[in-house]
Design an enzyme around this catalytic site. Structure first.
Site, short mmCIF file in Angstrom:
data_model
loop_
_atom_site.label_atom_id
_atom_site.label_comp_id
_atom_site.label_asym_id
_atom_site.label_seq_id
_atom_site.Cartn_x
_atom_site.Cartn_y
_atom_site.Cartn_z
N ASP A 173 89.63 57.94 78.32
CA ASP A 173 88.36 57.48 77.76
C ASP A 173 87.52 56.67 78.74
O ASP A 173 87.12 55.55 78.44
CB ASP A 173 88.61 56.68 76.49
CG ASP A 173 89.19 57.52 75.38
OD1 ASP A 173 88.60 57.53 74.31
OD2 ASP A 173 90.21 58.20 75.58
N ASP A 223 87.72 62.68 77.40
CA ASP A 223 86.66 61.75 77.06
C ASP A 223 86.07 61.06 78.29
O ASP A 223 85.84 59.85 78.31
CB ASP A 223 87.13 60.72 76.03
CG ASP A 223 87.26 61.33 74.65
OD1 ASP A 223 87.01 62.54 74.50
OD2 ASP A 223 87.61 60.60 73.71
N HIS A 261 84.96 64.64 73.52
CA HIS A 261 83.62 64.47 74.09
C HIS A 261 83.30 65.51 75.15
O HIS A 261 82.17 65.54 75.65
CB HIS A 261 83.44 63.06 74.64
CG HIS A 261 83.17 62.07 73.55
ND1 HIS A 261 81.90 61.73 73.15
CD2 HIS A 261 84.02 61.38 72.74
CE1 HIS A 261 81.97 60.86 72.16
NE2 HIS A 261 83.24 60.63 71.89
#
Length: 188
Positions: free
Chosen positions: A27, A56, A89
């Site tokens: 992330d 992500d 994402h």
């Protein structure tokens, strides 16, 4: 050429190098400074320093493009040193709603940014969704006990065994999703 190097598959296999490190990064969301800090703290990807970027990377921050370029360059230079998974994402819907498309259009113009996004989507949809990391003898420092354990993970069934380095006593334990080591107490 990058798609060829990454050889699209739903699963990737990563190997922890003997006497090396395996760094899991998750992330980053366009936070380039965080990626630089991770490289500063753990070193650059190499044959003895393998990285798994756990998806992500895109959206939210303003430097997703730069992070992808860095990851892709390391992947191109030494394919076994970098693994990149597809997170939620790395997807058209999230890119449109959480900033990656806007980042591309801001940096490259409306038309070129949109075209570049289509190329990124080709890469995203070719990324593996999960990774299998080879079992390795390693060490784990427990926050709970302060002891250092030799960690062994079985390739066959994924069970975790821990050896207390001070007493050489063997424990069957587990590591939670949060990365916490759980050692059964006597009688459990």
């Amino acid at each position: 050429e990058l798609l060829h190097v990454m050889s699209p598959q739903p699963l990737t296999f990563a190997t922890v190098p003997p006497s090396g490190k395996f760094v899991v990064v998750g992330d980053t969301h366009g936070q380039l400074e965080d990626v630089f800090w991770i490289f500063f703290k753990h070193g650059f990807p190499s044959s003895t320093n393998v990285y798994l970027f756990n998806g992500d990377v895109a959206d939210r921050g303003s430097h997703s493009v730069e992070i992808f370029v860095i990851i892709f360059l390391f992947k191109w230079l030494n394919p076994a040193s970098v693994h990149l998974l597809r997170g939620n994402h790395e997807d058209d819907y999230c890119n449109l709603n959480y900033g990656f498309c806007a980042e591309l259009r801001h940096k490259f113009g409306q038309y070129e940014g949109g075209s570049l996004h289509q190329h990124f989507l080709e890469v995203f949809y070719a990324l593996p969704l999960s990774a299998v990391v080879d079992a390795w003898p390693g060490e784990y420092s427990s926050k709970n006990t302060g002891k250092i354990y030799e960690l062994k993970i079985s390739k066959e069934d994924g069970k975790v065994q821990l050896v207390d380095n001070s007493t050489r006593k063997l424990f069957n334990g587990k590591i939670t999703a949060e990365g916490e080591l759980v050692i059964p107490q006597f009688g459990e």
